[in-house]
Design an enzyme around this catalytic site. Structure first.
Site, mmCIF file in Angstrom:
data_model
loop_
_atom_site.group_PDB
_atom_site.id
_atom_site.type_symbol
_atom_site.label_atom_id
_atom_site.label_comp_id
_atom_site.label_asym_id
_atom_site.label_seq_id
_atom_site.Cartn_x
_atom_site.Cartn_y
_atom_site.Cartn_z
ATOM 1 N N PRO A 10 0.797 -1.221 0.000
ATOM 2 C CA PRO A 10 0.000 0.000 0.000
ATOM 3 C C PRO A 10 0.832 1.276 0.000
ATOM 4 O O PRO A 10 1.892 1.357 0.617
ATOM 5 C CB PRO A 10 -0.822 -0.106 1.285
ATOM 6 C CG PRO A 10 -0.101 -1.065 2.146
ATOM 7 C CD PRO A 10 0.588 -2.011 1.221
ATOM 8 N N ASN A 11 0.327 2.220 -0.746
ATOM 9 C CA ASN A 11 0.848 3.583 -0.860
ATOM 10 C C ASN A 11 2.143 3.699 -1.659
ATOM 11 O O ASN A 11 2.603 4.807 -1.889
ATOM 12 C CB ASN A 11 1.011 4.228 0.528
ATOM 13 C CG ASN A 11 -0.306 4.324 1.250
ATOM 14 O OD1 ASN A 11 -1.292 4.781 0.686
ATOM 15 N ND2 ASN A 11 -0.341 3.848 2.481
ATOM 16 N N ARG A 18 4.537 11.116 -2.277
ATOM 17 C CA ARG A 18 4.384 10.897 -0.842
ATOM 18 C C ARG A 18 5.724 11.077 -0.130
ATOM 19 O O ARG A 18 6.690 10.390 -0.418
ATOM 20 C CB ARG A 18 3.877 9.476 -0.602
ATOM 21 C CG ARG A 18 3.806 9.099 0.838
ATOM 22 C CD ARG A 18 3.500 7.628 1.018
ATOM 23 N NE ARG A 18 3.532 7.294 2.421
ATOM 24 C CZ ARG A 18 3.844 6.115 2.890
ATOM 25 N NH1 ARG A 18 4.140 5.135 2.062
ATOM 26 N NH2 ARG A 18 3.869 5.889 4.176
ATOM 27 N N TYR A 23 11.112 9.034 0.956
ATOM 28 C CA TYR A 23 11.084 8.027 -0.108
ATOM 29 C C TYR A 23 11.719 8.460 -1.420
ATOM 30 O O TYR A 23 11.855 7.649 -2.332
ATOM 31 C CB TYR A 23 9.634 7.601 -0.368
ATOM 32 C CG TYR A 23 8.983 6.999 0.849
ATOM 33 C CD1 TYR A 23 9.341 5.732 1.293
ATOM 34 C CD2 TYR A 23 8.036 7.701 1.581
ATOM 35 C CE1 TYR A 23 8.768 5.167 2.416
ATOM 36 C CE2 TYR A 23 7.455 7.146 2.709
ATOM 37 C CZ TYR A 23 7.823 5.892 3.124
ATOM 38 O OH TYR A 23 7.253 5.340 4.244
ATOM 39 N N ASN A 75 8.204 -5.237 -0.902
ATOM 40 C CA ASN A 75 8.115 -4.087 -0.017
ATOM 41 C C ASN A 75 6.653 -4.059 0.416
ATOM 42 O O ASN A 75 5.796 -3.567 -0.313
ATOM 43 C CB ASN A 75 8.501 -2.795 -0.727
ATOM 44 C CG ASN A 75 8.476 -1.609 0.213
ATOM 45 O OD1 ASN A 75 7.834 -1.637 1.258
ATOM 46 N ND2 ASN A 75 9.160 -0.546 -0.170
ATOM 47 N N ALA A 78 2.985 -0.641 4.759
ATOM 48 C CA ALA A 78 2.399 -0.699 6.100
ATOM 49 C C ALA A 78 1.955 -2.109 6.493
ATOM 50 O O ALA A 78 1.866 -2.409 7.688
ATOM 51 C CB ALA A 78 1.220 0.262 6.191
ATOM 52 N N GLU A 99 12.397 -9.180 2.240
ATOM 53 C CA GLU A 99 11.632 -7.984 2.612
ATOM 54 C C GLU A 99 12.509 -6.757 2.375
ATOM 55 O O GLU A 99 13.651 -6.719 2.830
ATOM 56 C CB GLU A 99 11.257 -8.104 4.097
ATOM 57 C CG GLU A 99 10.479 -6.963 4.662
ATOM 58 C CD GLU A 99 10.205 -7.152 6.152
ATOM 59 O OE1 GLU A 99 9.970 -6.125 6.812
ATOM 60 O OE2 GLU A 99 10.233 -8.300 6.665
ATOM 61 N N HIS A 101 12.675 -2.375 2.321
ATOM 62 C CA HIS A 101 12.089 -1.082 2.691
ATOM 63 C C HIS A 101 13.004 0.019 2.193
ATOM 64 O O HIS A 101 14.222 -0.046 2.389
ATOM 65 C CB HIS A 101 11.907 -0.966 4.207
ATOM 66 C CG HIS A 101 10.992 -1.990 4.754
ATOM 67 N ND1 HIS A 101 9.630 -1.896 4.632
ATOM 68 C CD2 HIS A 101 11.248 -3.167 5.378
ATOM 69 C CE1 HIS A 101 9.075 -2.969 5.181
ATOM 70 N NE2 HIS A 101 10.035 -3.762 5.634
ATOM 71 N N ARG A 108 12.451 5.235 12.479
ATOM 72 C CA ARG A 108 11.158 5.923 12.403
ATOM 73 C C ARG A 108 10.315 5.593 13.637
ATOM 74 O O ARG A 108 10.834 5.116 14.643
ATOM 75 C CB ARG A 108 10.465 5.538 11.097
ATOM 76 C CG ARG A 108 11.313 5.991 9.888
ATOM 77 C CD ARG A 108 10.690 5.662 8.582
ATOM 78 N NE ARG A 108 9.450 6.412 8.406
ATOM 79 C CZ ARG A 108 8.552 6.133 7.472
ATOM 80 N NH1 ARG A 108 8.759 5.140 6.623
ATOM 81 N NH2 ARG A 108 7.461 6.844 7.355
#
Length: 150
Positions: A10-11, A18, A23, A75, A78, A99, A101, A108
């Site tokens: 998502p996103n 964003r 990012y 990735n 969330a 995985e 990111h 964060r």
């Protein structure tokens, strides 16, 4: 020729818009185009899929197990911190994955420090920007090569 699937959660369709300070300024299309060109030179087949829907990502993991995909670089966005369903999809299909990111999730908010996928992943790459996808491909191909030779 190994087949790699890159999944984005998502996103990630909002890359370039964003939070560019976290990012970067590149879009998902730019990321896919640039990395497909680079990664295809590693003698592998590359495909990409993005969804904001957890069920669609689960279905794509299920399908990858029967579609000849050898390895997934994901990735999960969330869903990293919330999705037992993605975890169970990987475990249920025995699909190996890394995985990835773009940001360093450990620098964060504390809720981002927990991943439901990390402990069942072949590896985790976090905080190195978009090169993390390329590093994921290199690691995936290395893992597949080692597995093939053992």
């Amino acid at each position: 020729m190994p087949k790699l699937l890159f999944l984005n959660g998502p996103n990630l369709n909002l890359l370039g818009k964003r939070e560019p300070e976290i990012y970067g300024n590149f879009s998902l299309d730019e990321l896919e185009g640039t990395l497909t060109s680079k990664i295809s030179k590693m003698n592998c087949e590359v495909s990409w899929y993005q969804s904001n829907a957890e069920a669609e990502l689960v279905d794509k993991i299920h399908a990858s197990a029967t579609d000849g995909v050898d390895f997934v670089v994901i990735n999960p966005g969330a869903f990293t911190h919330t999705s037992i369903a993605l975890r169970d999809a990987f475990l249920g299909t025995s699909m190996p994955f890394i995985e990835v990111h773009i940001s360093n999730v450990y620098s964060r908010e504390t809720f981002r420090h927990k991943s439901y996928l990390s402990d069942v992943a072949v590896g985790v790459i976090s905080g190195v920007g978009i090169i993390g996808y390329e590093l994921g491909a290199i690691a995936a191909l290395n893992w597949l090569s080692l597995k093939k030779n053992n």
